[in-house]
Structure formats: C-alpha cells, structure tokens
Design an enzyme around this catalytic site. Structure first.
Site, short mmCIF file in Angstrom:
data_model
loop_
_atom_site.label_atom_id
_atom_site.label_comp_id
_atom_site.label_asym_id
_atom_site.label_seq_id
_atom_site.Cartn_x
_atom_site.Cartn_y
_atom_site.Cartn_z
CB SER B 220 31.65 -35.44 4.27
OG SER B 220 30.64 -34.85 3.51
CB SER B 284 34.71 -34.19 13.03
OG SER B 284 35.76 -33.60 12.28
NE ARG B 297 41.07 -23.01 2.31
CZ ARG B 297 42.28 -22.55 2.07
NH1 ARG B 297 43.03 -23.13 1.16
NH2 ARG B 297 42.75 -21.51 2.73
N GLY B 349 38.60 -34.05 -2.82
CA GLY B 349 38.64 -35.38 -3.45
C GLY B 349 38.37 -35.37 -4.94
CE1 TYR B 558 30.25 -25.80 13.10
CE2 TYR B 558 28.25 -26.30 14.28
CZ TYR B 558 29.31 -26.72 13.51
OH TYR B 558 29.42 -28.02 13.15
#
Lengths: 573, 638
Positions: B220, B284, B297, B349, B558
């Site tokens: 994360s 990742s 997502r 979560g 990005y």
C-alpha cells in the site's frame, strides 16, 4: 477585433510619437527597476499590464516606452471608437491594438470569439495583454471602479489551469496636466463626448503648441495571480465543464475578481505621482472664490507636509524656492486660474453678480477642471478624512461610535472612492493611524481626542470632502421632491436633476457646483440602489428605477444631520 | 474470429500437457484427461493446520512464506537480495539474480544522482541495520487469547511479525522503519488458510470487539495499513498470504476461482502452467495480492487488452461482520440494482476481507513484442497518445515518459558489452539529435507492448507507428521498450538507494481528461519545484511524470517526486506538505484524487470534496450497516 502587428508601423509610430511627445511634454519619468521587473515577469509567465486611464495618451505612451526599453509590445484591448478613425485606426491595429465593442449586449458569439482571442494570446505568452481596469478614461481624475469582464477573461487561463501562473502589473501614469482636461469638464456637464475621428485628431493638433508638463510612468510590482487566488478561489469549479465553453464566473470567483480589481486599482493609486499643482488645486477649491498668493503658498506647503506624512509621493522640484514652484504651476494653468491683484481666482470668476444658468455652467467648468486635479490626491486622504468627519459628526471620543459613523460614510461613498471590499476595519484603522501619526488625534486610555493643533488638520480634511457629502445630500433629497416622477431612468434622473440643481445654485441654496457633475450624480444613484432606497426593474424599454421612499427617508436622515442616532447637535461642517 | 477458433484447440492441448504435469503428485484426480473444469484436489475442505499438507496434495505453492522477512526486506522494497548499491569503484550496481538488471554495473547512475539531486557519495545516512523491536506490548486479553488458540489457526505475537505488518510503502513509513520510530503496531498476526478460517476469525473479532486490519501484499502507498494510533482495542493483522490457491479453472467460461491472498506473480505463474493468464499486471504484481487489488480498485499495465480489476472480476466473496456477501450466479453482467461488488471494490479493508474471487482468464498471448517511439517533445507525445486512444488502437500497454524520466532511464543503462553496441548507440543518438534535430533536453519516449496473434500484433504495430509518425515520432527499437518495462519493476528499489544518500521521494498518480493532461503535468511539476524552493529545499528536486494509461476520455498520469533533503531539519513534514499541495494542484487542474493507489488515510481529507457530502454519506451508511462496531477499523477512506 484582431491585431496585426507590423514592425514598420510600430517604428513609424515610435518616430512620430517621439516627436509629438517631445513637443507636448516636458519630461517623461519612468522607474527603470519596474521595467526590469516587468521584463523578468514576461519571461516567467503570461503578463497582463493594467495602466491607469486618464488620457488617450496612456496606451500610446506605454507602448512607446515598452518599445524604447526593448520589451515585447503589449497587445491592447481598446474601445471600438478608435476603429472608426480612418488610417489611424488601421495603424493602431498594426501597432498592436485590437478593438472591442464597448458593450457586448447579448452577443454571445462576439464575447466567445473575443475571450478566446485574448486567452490565446495569454496562453501562448507571446505578448503581454494590456487593458484598462477602469474601462474608460476617468473624467474626474479619481480612479473609477474596476470593470470585471475583461479581468475575468484575462484570469481564466489561470483559473482553468491552462497556465501555471500569471502576473498582473499595475501601471500608474500621472500627468501634470491632462490633455483632455476641458473636454472632460464639459462631458461631466452633459456635453456629449465627440466621436473619435482622424479629422478630429488633425484639428486637435493645435494643442501641440501648449505645454503639458511632465509625465510619470510607474511600473508597479508584478502581482502573481496564483498568490492572490491561493486559498480563496476553488479552481476545481472549472472541472465540470469543457474549458472552451464560455461561462459566467461563479459567485466566489466574482467576489475574487472584484477584490483583485479593487486591489489593483488601489495599487495604481498608490504609485501615482502628485504634482504641486494638485496640492494647489486642493487649496484653491477650498477657498473659492479666491485667495492671496501668499496664503496659497502657505497652505500648499502645509498640505505638502501632511500629504507626505500620509504617504503620498509628491514630485516637488528640488532646489527651487516654493514661490517659484507655485508661480510656474500657476502659469502652466492659465486656462483654469489667474492671478488678479495678487489674488488667485478661477478664470470665470471675473464677471460677478449677474447669475444666469449659462454662467453657472461656465463657472462649473472651471471648478470641475480644478476639482479634477484635487481629485488626484483624494485617495491619499479619504480614509483619515472619513475618520475625521466621523469624529466631528459624532462628537464622541468612543472608538466604536466613530467607527460606526465611518463605516456608514464609507458605505455611502464606496462608488465614489475605491475601497477594498471587506476591508472596512483595516480602512478605519489606517485612517485613524494616519491621523494619530500626523498628530491630529491622540489616544488617552481608550478615548480619542483631537489635539490642539490637530483642529486645522481635521477641519481641512473634512472640508476637502464636503463637496461630496453635500452633493450626495442634495441628490439623495431630490427624489423626495414633490415634483419628482416615481418611475425614472438614470438618464431622465440626471437630466432632471441638473436643472433642479442649477436653480438651487442660482438661488444660492448650495455652494458646491460639483454637484452638477454627472459622475457624482451617477455614483450617488448607484449608492441609493446599493442602499436599497432605489430599486431597479428590467422592463421592455430598458431599466426602470423606482424610489422606495421609506428607505430613502432613512438614508437621507442618516446622512443629513451626519450624526448617527443620538447626538443631534449640528456639526460644524 | 477465425484465428480464435484456430487458437482454441492449441490452447487446449497445451493445457492437457500441463495438467498432466500437475496431476502427477495428486492422488484424487479423475482419469479423464481433459475435464472441462480442471480442479486441484482437496479444495473444498480447508486443510487448516495440516502439518505441511502431508497427504501429498499439492500444498499451496505461494512464494510468500508466513515469515515474509525471510525473503523480503524489513526496511524497504522487495526481495532482500535485490538492491541498488555503489560498489567500491563508485559505480552503481543492482544485486541479486532475479531481474534482468541484476548483477549489472550501471556506470551512469552515480553521475545522474549527482546531477539530478546534488547528492554525493560522501554524504551517507546511517539508518538502523536491524528492526527496532522495542514495541508497545501486545494488547490481548486472556479470554480472547484462549478463543484464538481454540480456532487452531496459526497466529503470532512475535514483535518482528507485528512490526512488518504495521506499514505499507509510503515514504514516511519506510523512513520511520529506518530510523527505528515505532508507533502503534498490530497486536496479533494471524494467517488464515481458507475462507472458513476467515469467517471464524471475523466471528471471534466481533465477539471480543477486536479490530481487524486485513493485510495482503503490504504494498500500500496510501497509509492504508497504518494502525490508528488511538486504537485501544486489540488489533489483529489478518495476513491473507497463505490463502493463495487457485481453486478451479473453468475453460468453457474462461474464468478461474482463486483465493484472494495469492500474489500477482504466483497467479500468473500458476495460470501459465495451464496456458492462461489474467493479464492483470500492476507494477507491484510481484508482491501485491488479488484481494488487495479488489480492495483498492487496482489497475494493470495491460488493461487495454485485459481491463482493470473491475472489468476482470466475475464473482467476489467477502467476509464481513454481518456475514458473507456474494452474488448467487456468475452472469457476466447484471441489472440488479447498484452493483454490490462496487461497494467491495475500493472498500480498502473497511468492510471486510475478500476471501475468494472468480476472475476472467485468457489464453496466454501467442506473440509479444515491445517497441518504443521517440518524440521531439512531451506535447507531441501526448497528442500521439490521444490519437491512439481516439482510434482505439492502443496496444496492451502504451506509456509516455517525459524527458527527465527518459534521462533517468539512461542512468540505469548497464555497461555495454561490446564496442559495436556502444558504436550503434552513438550512431542512434547522432541520428536523433543531429540529423532529426531533436533536443536531447526536450525529447521524450513512448514505450509499447503489443500482445496477441502475430499478424494482429504486426498490424497494430504498423498502425501505431503510422500515427506516431504524424506527430513527429520516430521508432526507437524494441530494446528501449523492453528496458522501459523492466525498469518499472526495478524502479521501486531505487528509493531505498536514494534514502541512503539523503534523497527522499515518492510516486503519486491521478487520472485526468485528455484536454487537461498537458496543463496538469506542467502545473504540478512546476508547483513541486516552486514549493521546494519556498520550503527551503536547497537542491532542485526531481519532478517528473509519465502518462501510463490511455482511456477514451482521459489518461492516467504518474508522477515521481524526490529531493535531496540535506540541510533541512524536518524533511518528512516538508515532504508531506509539498506532496499535499501537489495533490491540491492536481485536484484544481481537473485530476482525480487517485487512479489506482486508493485513498487510504493519506488522501482521506480530500474525499468529501471529490465525491460530495452525499457521496460520503452513502459510503458511511454502507459501513454502518455492514460493520456497525467498526471491527474493520483501519479507518481508511471515511
């Protein structure tokens, strides 16, 4: 619309202008460090230059200076009127001016094309864009309220994220003597503005033989739009509509534009250079019909020190005796004042007694011309003066009382003088601070008192603004007059009021001829609308106004004794 | 159509061969050689705590063990054996054997670091070499401990296990690890190995009012794994890494049913043994998990062919405090009210644990080809990408790097083996800069990845290059393209190197309509540079971006942002302020709050503005119903 820059034309203009300017003006002062800053700004981000507008010369002069200093020539948004001029119109276009209609009415296409045009120039960053915040030349010498339409267009590339930042550069152009001075005075009395034409320009060449003194062009510190907008405008409002679709600014953007416009006009004012004649005009107009030369000199010098304490930049010639300065200034103004037997009087003053309406108008021209110079310094004094007036009106030493009166006066006069919206408390503090700094007021414990020598300052300052307060009163009371028609338009109001006021002057009921100025009448009417005493309705025939007599009565009451509520003692104004 | 028909028997045959390989150890499989549903044995019942699956069933072949720290770094990105260093000669080097770049010397790296950041090899930071295990005591009452033991599911209160699950990969999280600063960490780590384990754990948590924070791959970058410091309850980190089996593959419908803890690389590797892939490749993917993708997502590099996670998912099973939520069929599309899966995807979560997912699969592509295009400047590159999107002919992946990133790519070029290659490189450079007149400080590169049948790839390749030519682009070879994609896996490692030399950095992303792409890129970069100057950063920062995805109506952008913090007393808070103001700039320029990283806790403050008060209220009411006692209390999103 559209400019087509041609260097040959620019060179031709530069050549002729340098000739003409040399004939007309004594000197042109430019602050070079301001030019350097402008140059830097142009290299960084798109730039909008915002000169003050007192004369036609403004944009010619600015382009000329930027040409001389090797800066990219600004693209100027100028009123359509110029386009009517044969050849010259075309030549102006080729030197970078493009023309817009004065009002767009409902022409959405015109607006869209025009705004896209301006924005393209800014986005590409080829040239600075220049326009006049005040929208039109100020006829009175005071700054006008900023017009927001063009400002909105110019800022949109930033607000929509098309450029990272942009600079607004306020430019203050101060004239020792304005080319159009008598024209303006006539216009203010309702003589319509002559159409710009090439033959008119040729006819006007006789002014070439006159001396118009010197000009100060001050390039202000570039202001970053991003820094102005940070935390105030939410640009994400622009995310939901394609950026090419023209839109009205949202409420908060509008408020922002309004604040920016006011701020920049204030910056223009701050950097205005004040000539000795302005000080003299201020003294003369307070001492009509006339005063002695020595008295004029004494009071002018006194005013000079006060003005300097208040932060005005005065172009007082060095190494010259005050007497000489005064005399040469008087000589330059032979069209406004003259000296008879050591008495300085207005030109029209020599035929006394016999009062006719025509005479009054003639005399008012001189008064207005003189006033237009006094007006150039009012921005320095307006805050302390309103505090001084509040002080006198309330006859109180309590800060809150004075503040209450001040805030009312500021509200009434906020179309007349430029105040930053939402800056009421700071304006009051500044005014009070300046009065204390000049020693006119001092504070003991929580109370405020006029010091002994302060009386002169206080009364001088309040007298300076009496023409406005008295004028507003007369205008405010007029709709209460029994003959007044209930429905009216701005035009009919002004025409009717002019006759009414002229008669009042004739009978000696009012002393201040300035009330005849259409500018003041319009501003007062706007104030009435703002205060809710007059309501506007849109009808098929245009905008109709209606008086709300109750509210108006209250407004007049508030202003008339110039004492809020309790203390009914008549002030000595 | 025709090619697809031809392809099917081929794929089926491949599958048969592979299935044969797999079946060998397994006892319970039928004798039918090609069942339509290829199932692994012993799937239906959960082999909880079976001693290493001794019955011979293929034990879960996940590459992440319970003790992740055995193969993964505790203080940075990725595998312990892979990292950038400077050798004794001062040359850059990438260690290990796992990547194409591994074991290579990178001669240009040092100069690039010095030039871009003003860094120098002499100024090195001194981070901790071992984790700080001086943790706050594990909060866990006796009763709960007893119940936990009764579950018979492996759990641990070991400080190292707990510390490692207390963070993701935000800059400040890694920075704190290196400095040894510890705040709240989970009290217990638990490793369920199947859906029913999770059900039991959630029931236990509800009974004892315990907070559960699901942990997948731990990648994360939104503070999603950070434990709320004021959480007084026991925090259980529910590590899904041992739920990593493919339950079945359905090649009639081209779907696979997979446990949510599987990592991207395991999923692809195992599917490939059957001749399939999902095609979902986030950068990742080596470490991140299927459940994590669903919960955030996620978006994959090759979404142009395979779609993003929301396009790939057919069925989701999630365990919530209210019970299990799932749909009753696997229809490809439904009109049954708002799609409940869309409450799950992106729930980060906060609602429950995703345990099993049915995901679309595709036959492995027959042919893959890389490519690259050089553009004279970023503007023409963006214009080309826009045109490619307009014509909907985007290859599996198309990415546009700006000049800074192009130069960064050069810094990671390994030492060339032969004089011939270096001569060729020189020639290429000469052609592009001198002959074509591209400014080396302006030009930028697009990398391409084509996938499909050979003819289709070649056809598409020509199409894309033709479009590029219209915008002044020059084909720049397969090799550059391939290196570009390899770098995306390696680049995550470089931050750890930077931190050794006072350089801190982070990446962040957004999505934005086409017409604003250029403006947003320019403004955000400029804002980063300006802010650094204002905040007293003494060296010019690295502010660079790439367009990584194209859509019909916009693109994903990005950013990489890093600076040398020497001379700043509180680099982290300076960094955070600048990152936040960059995010604000993005939002003001019409960019989204996030394209695929998620909101977590890092971007929570802007959620209301992004989805409106009512929108937040809608999400809140779902949370309220599903998890009234806030068992899933990681406090992401809302």
């Amino acid at each position: 619309m559209g400019h087509s820059l041609r260097l040959s034309i620019v060179r031709f203009f530069a050549f002729t202008l340098s000739k003409i300017f040399k004939m007309l003006f004594h000197k042109v002062h430019v602050n070079e460090e301001g030019i350097q800053k402008l140059q830097q700004a142009i290299q960084e981000y798109p730039v909008v230059v915002l000169p003050s507008h007192r004369s036609y010369i403004d944009f010619l002069m600015l382009s000329y200076i930027m040409y001389t200093y090797d800066l990219s020539l600004p693209v100027i948004a100028a009123g359509m009127d110029f386009m009517g001029m044969k050849i010259v119109g075309e030549m102006l276009r080729m030197s970078g001016a493009f023309f817009i209609r004065r009002s767009f009415g409902g022409d959405k296409l015109y607006w869209a094309v025009f705004s896209e045009y301006v924005k393209t120039i800014l986005r590409n960053g080829d040239a600075p864009v220049e326009f006049f915040l005040e929208g039109t030349r100020s006829r009175t010498g005071k700054s006008l309220m900023p017009k927001l339409g063009l400002l909105n267009i110019a800022m949109e590339p930033f607000l929509m994220g098309e450029v990272f930042d942009m600079y607004l550069v306020p430019i203050s152009i101060s004239y020792e003597r304005i080319l159009e001075e008598s024209l303006y005075a006539h216009e203010l009395l309702g003589v319509p503005k002559p159409k710009e034409s090439t033959s008119g320009l040729l006819k006007a060449r006789k002014i070439l033989s006159e001396n118009f003194g010197s000009i100060h062009v001050y390039f202000g510190q570039p202001v970053s739009v991003r820094s102005l907008a940070t935390g105030i405008v939410r640009r994400s409002h622009y995310n939901l509509l394609p950026r090419h679709i023209p839109r009205k600014p949202s409420e908060d953007v509008h408020r922002f534009l309004d604040a920016v416009g006011h701020k920049l006009v204030l910056l223009q004012q701050k950097n205005m250079v004040i000539s000795p004649w302005v000080l003299m005009a201020t003294v003369i107009i307070q001492n009509l019909p006339g005063l002695t030369l020595t008295e004029l000199t004494r009071q002018t010098l006194w005013l000079r020190t006060i003005a300097e304490v208040f932060g005005a930049s005065i172009d007082w010639p060095e190494n010259v005796t005050p007497d000489k300065v005064i005399r040469s200034s008087l000589a330059l103004r032979h069209n406004i004042v003259k000296t008879i037997k050591n008495q300085v009087v207005l030109c029209q003053e020599d035929t006394p007694a016999e009062f006719t309406v025509e005479m009054i108008f003639k005399r008012t021209v001189s008064v207005l011309m003189c006033a237009s110079y006094r007006n150039q310094i009012l921005h320095v004094f307006v805050r302390p003066a309103l505090v001084a007036i509040a002080f006198q009106n309330t006859q109180s030493c309590k800060r809150e009382d004075i503040f209450g009166c001040f805030s009312y006066l500021r509200e009434v006069l906020s179309d007349e003088f430029v105040f930053l919206p939402g800056n009421l408390v700071k304006d009051f503090d500044e005014g009070l601070y300046l009065l204390m700094k000049s020693g006119a007021i001092h504070m003991s414990q929580a109370d405020l008192h006029i010091s002994e020598k302060g009386n002169t300052t206080i009364s001088f300052l309040s007298v300076m603004f009496v023409p406005f307060l008295e004028g507003y009163q007369v205008i405010f009371k007029y709709p209460l007059h029994p003959e007044f028609a209930d429905d009216f338009t701005e035009k009919s109001f002004i025409a009717a009021f002019r006759t009414y006021a002229a008669e009042l002057i004739l009978t000696g009921a009012i002393k201040y001829n300035e009330v005849l100025s259409t500018d003041m009448q319009k501003n007062a009417l706007a104030a009435l609308i703002r205060l809710g005493a007059v309501e506007k309705f849109k009808t098929a025939e245009g905008i109709i106004c209606k008086v709300n007599k109750q509210t108006l009565g209250r407004v007049v009451d508030m202003l008339a004794p110039r004492i809020p509520v309790k203390n009914a003692a008549v002030a000595r104004l | 159509m025709a090619s697809e028909e031809r392809e099917q028997p081929r794929a089926r045959q491949r599958l048969r061969v592979m299935a044969g390989h797999l079946r060998r150890p397994g006892p319970g499989t039928g004798t039918e050689p090609a069942t339509t549903t290829t199932a692994q044995p012993a799937l239906s019942q959960c082999p909880a705590l079976q001693p290493a699956a001794a019955d011979g069933a293929p034990k879960a072949t996940g590459s992440i063990p319970r003790r992740r720290q055995e193969i993964l770094k505790w203080n940075g990105w990725g595998y312990r054996d892979s990292k950038f260093t400077f050798n004794k000669k001062g040359q850059g080097e990438f260690t290990g054997k796992r990547y194409r770049l591994s074991g290579m010397i990178l001669p240009a790296l040092k100069e690039w670091m010095e030039k871009s950041f003003g860094a120098s090899l002499e100024h090195k930071t001194t981070p901790r070499t071992t984790p700080n295990l001086d943790l706050p005591l594990s909060i866990l009452n006796e009763e709960c401990l007893k119940d936990l033991k009764d579950l018979n599911i492996p759990f641990s209160q070991d400080p190292e296990d707990r510390l490692i699950r207390s963070h993701g990969h935000c800059l400040h999280e890694i920075f704190a690890l290196r400095e040894g600063k510890v705040e709240r960490v989970p009290d217990v780590v638990i490793w369920p190995s199947c859906h029913s384990d999770v059900v039991k754990i959630v029931q236990l948590a509800s009974k004892h009012n315990v907070c559960i924070i699901p942990f997948g791959g731990g990648t994360s970058v939104s503070d999603a794994l950070v434990c709320p410091t004021d959480e007084k309850r026991t925090i259980v980190s529910l590590d899904t890494s041992q739920m990593n089996r493919i339950m079945w593959i359905d090649d009639k419908n081209l779907t696979a049913h997979v446990e949510a803890g599987i990592t991207g690389q395991d999923l692809e590797r195992q599917l490939s043994e059957y001749g399939y892939c999902t095609g979902h490749e986030p950068d990742s993917m080596e470490f991140s998990s299927l459940g994590g993708w669903v919960a955030t997502r996620a978006s994959g590099m090759k979404k142009n062919i395979y779609g993003n996670i929301e396009d790939l998912v057919v069925h989701i099973k999630m365990v919530t405090p209210r019970g299990v939520v799932e749909k009753s069929c696997q229809g490809p599309r439904m009109s049954t009210g708002p799609d409940i899966y869309h409450f799950i995807m992106g729930s980060e979560g906060t609602l429950g644990v995703v345990t099993e997912v049915t995901i679309k699969i595709r036959s492995l592509p027959e042919y893959q080809k890389y490519g690259s295009i050089v553009f004279p400047d970023f503007e023409s590159g963006v214009a080309c990408l826009r045109e490619v999107a307009r014509q909907r002919c985007a290859p599996a992946s198309i990415r546009l790097m700006d000049n800074t990133q192009f130069q960064f790519g050069h810094a990671l070029k390994p030492q060339v083996a032969s004089i011939f290659t270096s001569f060729l490189d020189g020639l290429k450079k000469f052609y592009i800069t001198k002959f074509k007149g591209f400014d080396p400080n302006e030009l930028c590169v697009t990398t391409l990845l084509f996938e499909g049948t050979r003819e289709k790839v070649l056809q598409q390749e020509k199409h894309v290059y033709d479009i590029a030519a219209k915008f002044g682009g020059l084909a720049a070879g397969e090799d550059n393209g391939q290196r570009g994609y390899m770098l995306t896996f390696v680049i995550a490692y470089i931050r750890d190197l930077g931190m050794d030399y006072y350089i801190i950095g982070e990446s962040f992303e957004t999505s934005v309509p086409w017409d604003r792409v250029l403006d947003l890129c320019r403004n955000v970069k400029e804002k980063l540079v300006k802010d650094c100057k204002e905040k007293g950063v003494q060296f010019l920062p690295l502010a660079t971006c790439r367009v990584t995805q194209t859509y019909d109506a916009g693109a994903c952008v990005y950013f990489y942002f890093a600076f040398n913090y020497r001379g700043i007393s509180d680099p982290l808070s300076v960094f955070e302020q600048i990152e936040a103001s960059a995010r604000e700039e993005i939002l003001e320029n019409g960019g989204s709050l996030s394209h695929h990283h998620g909101v977590g806790k890092l971007r929570k403050r802007w959620l209301k503005e992004s989805i409106s008060d009512v929108g937040v209220g809608m999400l809140k009411s779902v949370k309220e119903y599903v998890d009234p006692n806030n068992i899933f209390g990681n406090r992401n999103l809302l």
